[in-house]
Design an enzyme around this catalytic site. Structure first.
Site, mmCIF file in Angstrom:
data_model
loop_
_atom_site.group_PDB
_atom_site.id
_atom_site.type_symbol
_atom_site.label_atom_id
_atom_site.label_comp_id
_atom_site.label_asym_id
_atom_site.label_seq_id
_atom_site.Cartn_x
_atom_site.Cartn_y
_atom_site.Cartn_z
ATOM 1 N N CYS A 81 0.867 -1.180 0.000
ATOM 2 C CA CYS A 81 0.000 0.000 0.000
ATOM 3 C C CYS A 81 0.901 1.226 0.000
ATOM 4 C CB CYS A 81 -0.913 -0.014 1.223
ATOM 5 S SG CYS A 81 -2.203 1.245 1.176
ATOM 6 N N PHE A 82 0.656 2.127 -0.951
ATOM 7 C CA PHE A 82 1.503 3.293 -1.137
ATOM 8 C C PHE A 82 0.680 4.566 -1.213
ATOM 9 C CE2 PHE A 82 3.298 -0.263 -3.499
ATOM 10 C CZ PHE A 82 4.588 -0.311 -3.032
#
Length: 124
Positions: free
Chosen positions: A103-104
């Protein structure tokens, strides 16, 4: 290799497929929270946008003959990492098998979306 396509999820907004079946795996393209009927983002909150993006993935998985329980990896892109907890509160309701995930925070997403999600699933 086989292209997966369904009218129950948004059409690709570029030169790519909704998903590809290859070597026993389904690879979805990133899904933003487009309403498949209108092609627009209708939700304002991260929760509602996450819900729509995940529903789009679900429709693609269904078209490929599988479901969320067969997802082995997701990649999630957030416009604001501060939305992480709110995003997770929706995500955990669908990806109950807890697939691997990255997750970015990203600087921008197509059409001003707050979230984009892609998934890899085992084909049935």
């Amino acid at each position: 290799m086989k292209t997966i396509e369904t009218k129950s999820a948004p059409a690709a907004i570029g030169p790519y497929s909704q998903a590809i079946l290859a070597n026993g795996f389904i690879y979805t393209s990133g899904q933003i929270p487009l309403n498949p009927e209108t092609g627009t983002i209708e939700a304002d909150s991260i929760e509602a946008q996450a819900e729509q993006a995940i529903k789009n993935i679900g429709e693609i998985l269904k078209a490929a003959g599988t479901d969320f329980s067969k997802v082995v990896k997701t990649t999630c892109f957030l416009a604001h990492i501060s939305d992480f907890a709110a995003f997770n509160s929706v995500y955990e309701n669908y990806f109950v098998s807890k697939p691997a995930r990255s997750c970015f925070e990203v600087s921008a997403l197509p059409k001003g979306a707050l979230v984009e999600i892609e998934a890899v699933a085992v084909a049935e």
